[in-house]
Design an enzyme around this catalytic site. Structure first.
Site: not given
Ligand code: IDP
Ligand code: MG
Length: 137
Positions: A9, A49, A57, A85, A112, A115, A126
């Site tokens: 990212k 997304y 968020f 993952r 974070n 992805h 994707e």
């Molecule tokens: P993942 O990336 O581990 O699959 P997902 O639940 O698919 O997690 O969420 C997609 C992205 O959205 C996350 O990687 C993160 O960047 C963001 N995200 C997920 N949950 C939150 C939250 O509770 N607050 C803010 N950003 C979030």
């Molecule tokens: Mg995800």
């Protein structure tokens, strides 16, 4: 053989973590099938997304993911989706185990670093969003 979609990212690119992400995937034994540097457009971000469009968020996620270049990649290997993952760690870097990318390098939840697809079906969807057939070796 399974394939998955992984993307460094914009925060990961800004912080110089592209090599670290690639290194860990390679050392695990996954095989790189495609990779490029690109700026995710708002349209592509919305498709990527889609499942999160009603989450609180979502606006922050879209503005973050379009904030600079990202590095989408395709990786192949046994159980590639879950292996990638595991290398990434939990979504929230606070909870991600040491030794994972998010556990070692992150603290914020939206920013974070990386992805990774969460299922074979997501991986297929994707990969098709980011790569044409000819771009995958
Ligand atoms: P993942 O990336 O581990 O699959 P997902 O639940 O698919 O997690 O969420 C997609 C992205 O959205 C996350 O990687 C993160 O960047 C963001 N995200 C997920 N949950 C939150 C939250 O509770 N607050 C803010 N950003 C979030
Ligand atoms: Mg995800």
């Amino acid at each position: 053989m399974a394939t998955t979609f992984v993307m460094v990212k914009p925060d990961g690119v800004r912080r110089g973590l592209v090599g670290e992400v690639v290194r860990r995937m390679e050392l695990k034994g996954l095989q790189l099938k495609a990779m490029k540097l690109l700026q995710v457009s708002p349209e592509l971000a919305a498709k990527h997304y889609e499942e999160h469009k009603d989450k609180p968020f979502y606006p922050d996620l879209i503005s973050f993911i379009t904030s600079g270049p990202s590095v989408p990649m395709v990786w192949e290997g046994r159980e590639a989706v879950s292996v990638a993952r595991t290398i990434m760690g939990a979504t929230d870097p606070v909870k991600a185990a040491p030794g994972t990318l998010r556990g070692d390098f992150g603290l914020a939840i939206t920013e974070n670093i990386v992805h990774g697809s969460d299922s074979d079906a997501s991986a297929e969807r994707e990969i098709a969003l980011y790569f044409s057939r000819q771009e995958i070796v």
